[in-house]
Design an enzyme around this catalytic site. Structure first.
Site, short mmCIF file in Angstrom:
data_model
loop_
_atom_site.label_atom_id
_atom_site.label_comp_id
_atom_site.label_asym_id
_atom_site.label_seq_id
_atom_site.Cartn_x
_atom_site.Cartn_y
_atom_site.Cartn_z
CD GLU A 16 -3.15 0.77 0.35
OE1 GLU A 16 -2.56 1.79 -0.09
OE2 GLU A 16 -4.37 0.64 0.26
NE ARG A 99 -5.00 -2.24 9.36
CZ ARG A 99 -4.92 -1.75 8.13
NH1 ARG A 99 -4.54 -0.49 7.93
NH2 ARG A 99 -5.26 -2.49 7.09
CG ASN A 101 -6.20 1.59 5.15
OD1 ASN A 101 -5.34 0.71 5.20
ND2 ASN A 101 -7.06 1.68 4.15
CG ASN A 147 -8.27 2.51 0.91
OD1 ASN A 147 -7.06 2.51 1.07
ND2 ASN A 147 -9.02 1.44 1.16
CG ASP A 197 -7.35 -0.28 -1.77
OD1 ASP A 197 -6.66 0.55 -1.14
OD2 ASP A 197 -7.51 -1.44 -1.39
#
Length: 290
Positions: A16, A99, A101, A147, A197
């Site tokens: 990522e 968490r 991202n 995202n 994403d």
């Protein structure tokens, strides 16, 4: 157009967060679930740093060498040369199952980063904006998995993804204050399109979106129309960023997480970093000014 080439088969569980460093002429990217930061350079090769918890997004700092990063519940700085990690600010102490991202910096040096439910089930994620003087503001909430973000060419539109529900939102964004308004649905993904994403914009103002679960990237004009599509040999396509000396190389991250053993065998390059020479340029990534 040529097919994307795998330039580093890192076998990332969750590749990522690609960031092209003009300063270093290198690409940083992360493997969130394996707690790794990678750096790729055509001249200097590959390097990896191991952390004791997730690292999900990176941006360069303007004032000095080094990066600002997001980890599980915090913003921190990291100097790759000295390997010095310095915590800055914790968020969401009341949400231990969350968490961080994805994240990026805007033109004024603010770091925007989203959180998510680690199990990807509950709508506990939010989008935050960290100012250079380390004030963290929650800008939007109600996401299962966040995202993005990405900005239009003039900085007046912010795009942000509600990945689990297949939605790309657009907001009016005040470039000076960062204030958001007029949240609206820009694109709706469904079925064989996978989930939206990570994403980036190019110098012409088009929006490039990774399709998680669908093995491709699509490029959209400001009205949402699909201008082109790029297929990859991996189903879990996670993000993209322009890099190279002229910002005409599109780097694409992928992941292996969520694939069955049979799928991993069919997709031996899952979790690799891909590169593709383009006929359009990107724009330089913004620095964090804190």
């Amino acid at each position: 157009m040529n097919a994307p080439e795998c330039v580093w088969n890192a076998h990332a569980e969750l590749g990522e967060g690609p960031l092209w460093s003009v300063r270093e002429q290198s690409l940083y990217w992360v493997d969130i679930l394996s707690h790794r930061l990678h750096r790729y350079s055509t001249k200097e090769g590959q390097r990896t740093w191991q952390f004791d918890q997730e690292i999900s997004a990176v941006a360069e700092r303007a004032a000095e060498d080094g990066l600002i990063i997001t980890q599980r519940h915090r913003f921190a700085t990291f100097n790759p040369n000295t390997e010095t990690l310095t915590p800055l600010l914790d968020v969401e102490a009341e949400l231990p199952a969350n968490r961080f991202n994805d994240g990026k910096c805007d033109r004024l040096g603010r770091f925007w980063a989203g959180t998510m439910d680690f199990a990807a089930r509950q709508p506990t994620g939010s989008l935050y904006c960290l100012t250079p003087d380390l004030i963290c503001v929650r800008m939007d909430s109600g996401y299962i998995v966040t995202n993005g973000p990405a900005w239009s060419a003039d900085g007046r539109t912010l795009y942000h993804n509600d990945s689990v529900n297949g939605r790309v939102f657009a907001f009016d964004c005040d470039p000076e204050s960062g204030a958001l308004s007029n949240k609206r649905l820009f694109l709706q993904f469904g079925g064989e399109e996978g989930s939206p994403d990570g994403m980036t914009t190019d110098a012409e103002g088009s929006l490039w979106i990774a399709h998680w679960g669908a093995g491709k990237l699509t490029c959209h004009d400001p009205a949402g129309k699909v201008l082109r599509s790029i297929e990859l040999p991996c189903s879990q396509v996670s993000s993209c960023a322009f890099g190279g000396s002229e910002l005409r190389t599109l780097y694409i991250t992928t992941a292996a997480t969520g694939l069955s053993p049979q799928q991993r065998e069919r997709e031996p390059l899952a979790g690799g970093l891909f590169a593709l020479d383009m006929d359009v340029a990107g724009v330089p990534a913004n620095f964090f000014r804190g």
